[in-house]
Scaffold this active site. Structure first.
Site, PDB file in Angstrom:
ATOM      1  N   GLY A  95       1.766   9.162   9.539  1.00 25.14           N
ATOM      2  CA  GLY A  95       0.695   9.434  10.509  1.00 25.14           C
ATOM      3  C   GLY A  95       0.860  10.790  11.165  1.00 25.14           C
ATOM      4  O   GLY A  95      -0.111  11.526  11.360  1.00 25.14           O
ATOM      5  N   SER A 111       3.870   4.484   7.554  1.00 27.13           N
ATOM      6  CA  SER A 111       4.902   4.808   8.541  1.00 27.13           C
ATOM      7  C   SER A 111       4.369   5.788   9.598  1.00 27.13           C
ATOM      8  O   SER A 111       3.402   6.526   9.358  1.00 27.13           O
ATOM      9  CB  SER A 111       6.085   5.450   7.823  1.00 27.13           C
ATOM     10  OG  SER A 111       5.620   6.566   7.099  1.00 27.13           O
ATOM     11  N   CYS A 117       4.393  -4.825   9.266  1.00 23.00           N
ATOM     12  CA  CYS A 117       4.335  -3.923  10.418  1.00 23.00           C
ATOM     13  C   CYS A 117       4.541  -4.721  11.699  1.00 23.00           C
ATOM     14  O   CYS A 117       5.010  -4.189  12.704  1.00 23.00           O
ATOM     15  CB  CYS A 117       3.007  -3.186  10.454  1.00 23.00           C
ATOM     16  SG  CYS A 117       1.598  -4.279  10.348  1.00 23.00           S
ATOM     17  N   GLU A 144      -2.925   3.272  11.431  1.00 26.36           N
ATOM     18  CA  GLU A 144      -2.214   1.985  11.605  1.00 26.36           C
ATOM     19  C   GLU A 144      -0.787   2.230  11.158  1.00 26.36           C
ATOM     20  O   GLU A 144      -0.478   2.160   9.969  1.00 26.36           O
ATOM     21  CB  GLU A 144      -2.874   0.897  10.740  1.00 26.36           C
ATOM     22  CG  GLU A 144      -4.289   0.558  11.136  1.00 26.36           C
ATOM     23  CD  GLU A 144      -4.363  -0.343  12.367  1.00 26.36           C
ATOM     24  OE1 GLU A 144      -3.312  -0.780  12.872  1.00 26.36           O
ATOM     25  OE2 GLU A 144      -5.498  -0.593  12.818  1.00 26.36           O
TER      26      GLU A 144
HETATM   27  P1  NAD Z   1       4.563   5.057   3.807  1.00 20.50           P
HETATM   28  O1  NAD Z   1       4.272   5.825   5.043  1.00 20.50           O
HETATM   29  O2  NAD Z   1       5.740   5.455   3.001  1.00 20.50           O
HETATM   30  O3  NAD Z   1       3.292   5.135   2.803  1.00 20.50           O
HETATM   31  C1  NAD Z   1       2.027   4.640   3.181  1.00 20.50           C
HETATM   32  C2  NAD Z   1       0.948   5.387   2.421  1.00 20.50           C
HETATM   33  O4  NAD Z   1       0.888   6.733   2.891  1.00 20.50           O
HETATM   34  C3  NAD Z   1       1.186   5.497   0.918  1.00 20.50           C
HETATM   35  O5  NAD Z   1      -0.042   5.391   0.257  1.00 20.50           O
HETATM   36  C4  NAD Z   1       1.805   6.869   0.750  1.00 20.50           C
HETATM   37  O6  NAD Z   1       1.561   7.443  -0.518  1.00 20.50           O
HETATM   38  C5  NAD Z   1       1.100   7.652   1.834  1.00 20.50           C
HETATM   39  N1  NAD Z   1       1.896   8.734   2.417  1.00 20.50           N
HETATM   40  C6  NAD Z   1       3.188   8.685   2.827  1.00 20.50           C
HETATM   41  N2  NAD Z   1       3.547   9.864   3.385  1.00 20.50           N
HETATM   42  C7  NAD Z   1       2.460  10.671   3.327  1.00 20.50           C
HETATM   43  C8  NAD Z   1       2.197  12.013   3.724  1.00 20.50           C
HETATM   44  N3  NAD Z   1       3.130  12.760   4.307  1.00 20.50           N
HETATM   45  N4  NAD Z   1       0.967  12.514   3.508  1.00 20.50           N
HETATM   46  C9  NAD Z   1       0.007  11.769   2.928  1.00 20.50           C
HETATM   47  N5  NAD Z   1       0.202  10.495   2.525  1.00 20.50           N
HETATM   48  C10 NAD Z   1       1.416   9.958   2.719  1.00 20.50           C
HETATM   49  O7  NAD Z   1       4.654   3.513   4.234  1.00 20.50           O
HETATM   50  P2  NAD Z   1       5.108   2.244   3.370  1.00 20.50           P
HETATM   51  O8  NAD Z   1       6.570   2.302   3.134  1.00 20.50           O
HETATM   52  O9  NAD Z   1       4.201   2.057   2.205  1.00 20.50           O
HETATM   53  O10 NAD Z   1       4.767   1.065   4.396  1.00 20.50           O
HETATM   54  C11 NAD Z   1       5.611   0.682   5.436  1.00 20.50           C
HETATM   55  C12 NAD Z   1       5.203   1.309   6.746  1.00 20.50           C
HETATM   56  O11 NAD Z   1       3.826   1.057   7.008  1.00 20.50           O
HETATM   57  C13 NAD Z   1       5.946   0.705   7.931  1.00 20.50           C
HETATM   58  O12 NAD Z   1       6.245   1.725   8.848  1.00 20.50           O
HETATM   59  C14 NAD Z   1       4.947  -0.276   8.508  1.00 20.50           C
HETATM   60  O13 NAD Z   1       5.162  -0.599   9.857  1.00 20.50           O
HETATM   61  C15 NAD Z   1       3.663   0.459   8.295  1.00 20.50           C
HETATM   62  N6  NAD Z   1       2.514  -0.438   8.276  1.00 20.50           N
HETATM   63  C16 NAD Z   1       1.685  -0.450   9.370  1.00 20.50           C
HETATM   64  C17 NAD Z   1       0.619  -1.331   9.417  1.00 20.50           C
HETATM   65  C18 NAD Z   1      -0.278  -1.397  10.621  1.00 20.50           C
HETATM   66  O14 NAD Z   1      -1.331  -2.024  10.535  1.00 20.50           O
HETATM   67  N7  NAD Z   1       0.077  -0.798  11.751  1.00 20.50           N
HETATM   68  C19 NAD Z   1       0.369  -2.186   8.330  1.00 20.50           C
HETATM   69  C20 NAD Z   1       1.218  -2.128   7.230  1.00 20.50           C
HETATM   70  C21 NAD Z   1       2.294  -1.241   7.213  1.00 20.50           C
END
Ligand code: NAD
Length: 519
Positions: free
Chosen positions: A254, A250, A305, A271
């Site tokens: 990032g 998400s 995404c 990403e």
């Molecule tokens: P998420 O952000 O909840 O988690 C993604 C990863 O980041 C996990 O491994 C999680 O443990 C880690 N994470 C989450 N918050 C963190 C923090 N504050 N510090 C460190 N690590 C952290 O995302 P999700 O629910 O697994 O996936 C969905 C999101 O990912 C959507 O927003 C989607 O658009 C995005 N996404 C983007 C792409 C791309 O290529 N642009 C591809 C796939 C998914």
């Protein structure tokens, strides 16, 4: 008073199958123990337990990967490519089992689970070829008898943090390139999908051991998997021994990770979220547009995404097109993703369902009207969250339309003038993927021009989702600016050196500077 949320602890009916798949894929049953539960969204039940990696374990993994780097960086790149080729072959053999595990762990339909493994195979093929093409430049020097060139060297340990919705393909996009570029990988998969990561690690370990035995290449320690939540991801991002972190998830993730990486000048490949749009022009082939839009909106239950979330339809064709979208919404097969007739599986969890319902309520308050959205199959699977996709006609681009809700909701807006539609298309924070459906070449070119779509991916007569290996994948603005997979993105995983070689016997200084010392 709000009721405490019930967290289901029941064992999944699929647990037996999951354990058999993991065993066949080579996962040691002893590693399936720990404080975190793994679930399947198919029935919401628990399939296994996995550990939460401690900060000490993160450090140990990075140190082991750094030791591997010292050896691996000296292996010629085409021989590093041979390891990735072998890994691709092993994935071909594992495609059915690993693809099924992806479907069980994410709720993707079977063809998408299998397709995710195919995407891993495709990037291995791409990276293998690339291992013979890590080209540098030769550069004209202003000084006689001098030559300049650019060389590319392995960078170091690559950290990969991945999201639940592409639990293994996005890791492979990074890992296949990192490995041919000479970089070991430390991977923190999503806490929602740890089992597919453990399966990939097991497959990779078998390949690496065989390659070491048969070719002598030093492959030990090239891949480390750390299961757990945010803390191990943060420890990985903070570790000074990791010069590059590729993080997928998400935009909130990032925003939290980017400053940590900037603080220590590490490279960040981000990403992040998308809020993808498409424009349907009056000249569009409506049959083709309908099929493309259906997949991009409802495929993967709206959890890509690149999922299509905003649709701008020309006023002249809007009424008929919206009626057709509503019919698709009412008739699409929602249900068990392991049934080959199903097109839309479950949402990942209850939080995703609640986010979808809240977005639909907000849309209605902002004047939206539409079809779909209710929960289905709740009696059969009370702990799982299946929904009928929703299509909502909005009076304008307001309220929830401006944000990403990770669920199958398509917001439809009417437009009159293409310039107005492109401006509205670009007026959101994310900048990942976009499409135009048109039979008019000028409109297509206009959409792809410098003042057209501001996204990293801009497509014509094809939906915004379903990218292939070969092109650079990623987006602008709140999507994070990273690029993965194809084109020249391998450069992110290497360090560049500029070399100047003097073969003249003189020592002319650049820019005509004189510095003659007494001899
Ligand atoms: P998420 O952000 O909840 O988690 C993604 C990863 O980041 C996990 O491994 C999680 O443990 C880690 N994470 C989450 N918050 C963190 C923090 N504050 N510090 C460190 N690590 C952290 O995302 P999700 O629910 O697994 O996936 C969905 C999101 O990912 C959507 O927003 C989607 O658009 C995005 N996404 C983007 C792409 C791309 O290529 N642009 C591809 C796939 C998914």
């Amino acid at each position: 008073m709000t009721q405490a949320r019930r967290v289901p602890t029941a064992e999944s009916a699929l647990r037996g199958e999951v354990l058999r798949l993991l065993d066949r894929l080579g996962v040691d049953a002893g590693s399936l123990d720990g404080e975190r539960v793994a679930r399947t969204p198919i029935d919401g039940g628990v399939t296994a337990r996995v550990p939460e990696a401690s900060p000490a374990q993160v450090s140990a993994a990075v140190e082991a990967a750094r030791e591997a780097f010292v050896r691996w960086r000296l292996v010629p790149a085409p021989r590093r490519g041979e390891l990735v080729r072998r890994f691709g072959d092993a994935l071909r053999l594992a495609r059915e089992d690993l693809g099924r595990l992806v479907s069980i762990e994410t709720g993707k339909i079977v063809s998408e689970g299998r397709g995710e493994v195919q995407e891993m195979i495709d990037i291995c093929d791409f990276a293998t070829g690339l291992s013979r093409q890590l080209y540098g430049l030769t550069i004209a020097s202003e000084r006689a008898g001098h030559r300049m060139m650019e060389t590319w060297h392995p960078l170091g340990v690559t950290g990969v943090i991945s999201a639940f919705n592409f639990p293994v393909a996005v890791w492979a996009w990074n890992a296949a390139l990192a490995l041919v570029c000479g970089d070991p990988v430390v991977w923190k998969p999503s806490e929602k999908t740890p089992l597919t990561a453990l399966a990939v690690q097991a497959i990779f370990e078998q390949v690496a051991r065989a390659a070491e035995r048969e070719t002598g290449a030093p492959t030990a320690g090239l891949l480390h998997v750390l299961t757990g939540g945010r803390e191990p991801a943060q420890a990985l991002a903070d570790h000074p021994g990791v010069p590059l972190v590729s993080a997928t998830g998400s935009t909130a993730m990032g925003r939290s990770l980017a400053p940590r990486l900037a603080q220590r000048f590490a490279r960040a490949l981000l990403e992040l979220g998308g809020n993808n749009g498409a424009i349907v022009c009056p000249s569009a082939d409506q049959e083709l547009a309908l099929r493309a839009i259906a997949f991009a909106w409802m495929g993967t239950a709206g959890q890509r995404c690149t999922t299509l979330r905003r649709l701008f339809v020309h006023r002249d064709v809007a009424d008929g097109f919206v009626r057709r979208l509503a019919r698709v919404c009412a008739s699409v097969a929602v249900g068990d993703p392991l049934d080959p007739a199903t097109l839309v599986g479950p949402l990942i969890d209850r939080a995703a369902f609640e986010a979808m319902q809240s977005a639909l309520t907000d849309a209605a308050s902002a004047g939206g009207t539409g079809e779909g959205g209710p929960r289905t199959h709740a009696q059969r699977w009370p702990d799982a969250y299946y929904v009928r996709p929703a299509v909502v006609t909005m009076p304008g681009q307001v309220g929830p339309v401006l944000r990403e809700t990770f669920a199958p909701i398509l917001y439809v807006m009417r437009y009159t003038d293409l310039e107005e539609a492109i401006a509205a298309h670009n007026a959101v924070a994310a900048g990942l993927s976009s499409s135009i459906f048109t039979g008019d070449q000028r409109e297509a070119e206009r959409f792809m021009a410098a003042d057209g779509s501001d996204c990293g991916l801009a497509n014509v007569n094809i939906g915004p989702s379903g990218a292939e290996i070969g092109g650079a994948f990623g987006g602008e603005k709140d999507t994070g600016g990273g690029r993965e997979s194809g084109s020249d993105v391998w450069k992110t995983y290497m360090r560049r050196a500029t070399n100047t070689i003097n073969f003249s016997g003189e020592l002319p200084l650049a820019q005509g500077v004189k510095f003659d010392i007494e001899r």
